[in-house]
Design a protein around this motif. Structure first.
Motif, PDB file in Angstrom:
ATOM      1  N   LEU A 211       4.859  -3.952  -1.139  1.00 48.12           N
ATOM      2  CA  LEU A 211       4.585  -2.611  -0.634  1.00 48.12           C
ATOM      3  C   LEU A 211       4.384  -1.651  -1.798  1.00 48.12           C
ATOM      4  CD1 LEU A 211       4.412  -0.639   1.784  1.00 48.12           C
ATOM      5  CD2 LEU A 211       6.898  -0.335   1.568  1.00 48.12           C
ATOM      6  N   ARG A 212       3.260  -0.961  -1.766  1.00 46.22           N
ATOM      7  CA  ARG A 212       2.957   0.056  -2.775  1.00 46.22           C
ATOM      8  C   ARG A 212       3.212   1.438  -2.192  1.00 46.22           C
ATOM      9  NH1 ARG A 212      -0.788   3.776  -4.165  1.00 46.22           N
ATOM     10  NH2 ARG A 212      -1.430   3.952  -6.349  1.00 46.22           N
ATOM     11  N   ASP A 213       4.063   2.210  -2.863  1.00 48.34           N
ATOM     12  CA  ASP A 213       4.333   3.582  -2.447  1.00 48.34           C
ATOM     13  C   ASP A 213       3.155   4.491  -2.803  1.00 48.34           C
ATOM     14  OD1 ASP A 213       6.786   2.887  -1.477  1.00 48.34           O
ATOM     15  OD2 ASP A 213       7.893   3.510  -3.274  1.00 48.34           O
ATOM     16  N   PRO A 214       3.078   5.676  -2.209  1.00 49.93           N
ATOM     17  CA  PRO A 214       1.984   6.597  -2.542  1.00 49.93           C
ATOM     18  C   PRO A 214       1.915   6.965  -4.019  1.00 49.93           C
ATOM     19  CG  PRO A 214       3.117   7.308  -0.549  1.00 49.93           C
ATOM     20  CD  PRO A 214       3.927   6.188  -1.118  1.00 49.93           C
ATOM     21  N   LEU A 244       7.534   4.112   5.382  1.00 52.80           N
ATOM     22  CA  LEU A 244       6.109   3.885   5.151  1.00 52.80           C
ATOM     23  C   LEU A 244       5.399   5.239   5.165  1.00 52.80           C
ATOM     24  CD1 LEU A 244       4.152   1.377   4.843  1.00 52.80           C
ATOM     25  CD2 LEU A 244       3.569   1.780   7.235  1.00 52.80           C
ATOM     26  N   SER A 248       0.819   4.772   1.655  1.00 54.82           N
ATOM     27  CA  SER A 248       1.410   3.474   1.336  1.00 54.82           C
ATOM     28  C   SER A 248       0.417   2.349   1.634  1.00 54.82           C
ATOM     29  CB  SER A 248       2.682   3.251   2.154  1.00 54.82           C
ATOM     30  OG  SER A 248       3.642   4.251   1.889  1.00 54.82           O
ATOM     31  N   HIS A 315      -3.332  -0.217   4.795  1.00 54.68           N
ATOM     32  CA  HIS A 315      -3.189   1.038   4.059  1.00 54.68           C
ATOM     33  C   HIS A 315      -3.085   2.205   5.028  1.00 54.68           C
ATOM     34  CE1 HIS A 315      -3.610   4.043   0.931  1.00 54.68           C
ATOM     35  NE2 HIS A 315      -4.582   4.600   1.623  1.00 54.68           N
TER      36      HIS A 315
END
Length: 328
Positions: A211-214, A244, A248, A315
């Motif tokens: 998971l990629r954060d903003p 989320l 994200s 996304h």
């Protein structure tokens, strides 16, 4: 058969008249036989105008083995084509969702006959949430692809009642265990809620979601997963929930993307996390399809992989800041 203007007296070879194509050139003709039908004829010309008896015996045996190898290769290629066609037919077009982009990639193995049972799917829920899944059936070939299709169909049926990811995986485990086909599977299911601020996920023997954060930070969601689906073990697979926020990006994938024999799986997961963290927020917002390709390229730079590769990106679009109402 031996075609020449003189008898060859070779063991197990019939003498025939000289070839009409070149009467002065003796030819040894050996059929490429299979169980169903001849695949062709191997025609050889001796370097010194005669064949030695030992050479003829060796060449006949070599041709017999070559025939068997060709037959096996054609059959395996046929089964591979069927399995790949079945897989691609079942990888349906992804649904659209407000405020959410999806991009998926499936690449069959480039080495050997390792077509397997990788699949991805996305299913709308009654409450407006979206179920996303990536799974992998153990084994390779047509059997694994057929089992994959059964699991995918079962999951779509179970998802109708709005069950959580953990409950869906538990039911898939029970389904596969009762079939007793000596095939097992791994899977990860993520449910993105209507408000877009929370993600619920569960895994069964599968590589963890990334998971990629903003802000570009990347987390590996490696909370305790369940065991593989279908093993002789009763299990209740639990759910996990994380925030989320808008902007994200979630990556679900199979081990073919990250695992290499010489390195194991952990370095590959780290490479995936580093690559995902290197994207700008605008890249993911504007063109997730191109981002999926850019994500795959460095991870598959060796151009050959022993297993199928499956990737599903989800996304959540960033929300534009609210504008203040003008003051009177």
């Amino acid at each position: 058969q031996y075609a020449a203007d003189h008898p060859g007296n070779l063991p197990g070879v019939d003498d025939q008249p000289a070839s009409a194509l070149d009467a002065g050139r003796p030819l040894l003709c050996i059929p490429l036989l299979t169980r169903r039908a001849p695949q062709g004829v191997l025609t050889l010309s001796p370097p010194d105008q005669r064949w030695d008896a030992d050479d003829a015996v060796m060449l006949i045996e070599l041709t017999r083995r070559a025939s068997i190898a060709l037959e096996h290769a054609r059959r395996f290629e046929h089964n591979r084509d069927i399995a790949e066609t079945l897989q691609r037919a079942l990888l349906t077009e992804l649904p659209t969702a407000d405020g959410l982009s999806l991009a998926a990639r499936y690449l069959p193995a480039t080495r050997g006959l390792n077509i397997g049972g990788d699949w991805y799917d996305a299913i709308r829920q009654p409450d407006g949430s979206l179920i996303t899944v990536v799974g992998d059936v153990t084994g390779h070939g047509l059997h694994a692809a057929v089992m994959m299709s059964q699991l995918r169909t079962a999951l779509r049926a179970y998802a109708v009642d709005g069950s959580s990811p953990g409950r869906l995986l538990t039911r898939l485990h029970e389904f596969l265990h009762r079939l007793r086909l000596d095939l097992y599977a791994t899977a990860v299911i993520a449910r993105i809620h209507p408000d877009g601020d929370t993600l619920t996920w569960a895994a069964a023997g599968h590589p963890p979601p990334v998971l990629r954060d903003p802000d570009g930070r990347v987390h590996t969601l490696d909370d305790k997963p369940g065991a593989m689906l279908g093993i002789p073990l009763e299990q209740e697979i639990g759910d996990h929930t994380v925030a989320l926020p808008p902007g994200s990006t979630l990556a679900l994938y199979t081990d073919g993307l990250v695992e290499r024999r010489a390195q194991g799986i952990d370095p590959g997961i780290q490479r995936l996390a580093d690559a995902l963290g290197g994207f700008g927020a605008a890249d993911l917002d504007d063109d997730l399809e191109s981002s999926a390709d850019r994500l795959l390229n460095p991870l598959l730079s060796d151009s050959e992989h022993d297993d199928d590769v499956c990737l599903l990106l989800c996304h959540v679009h960033g929300r534009a800041p609210r504008q203040r109402a003008p003051q009177p």
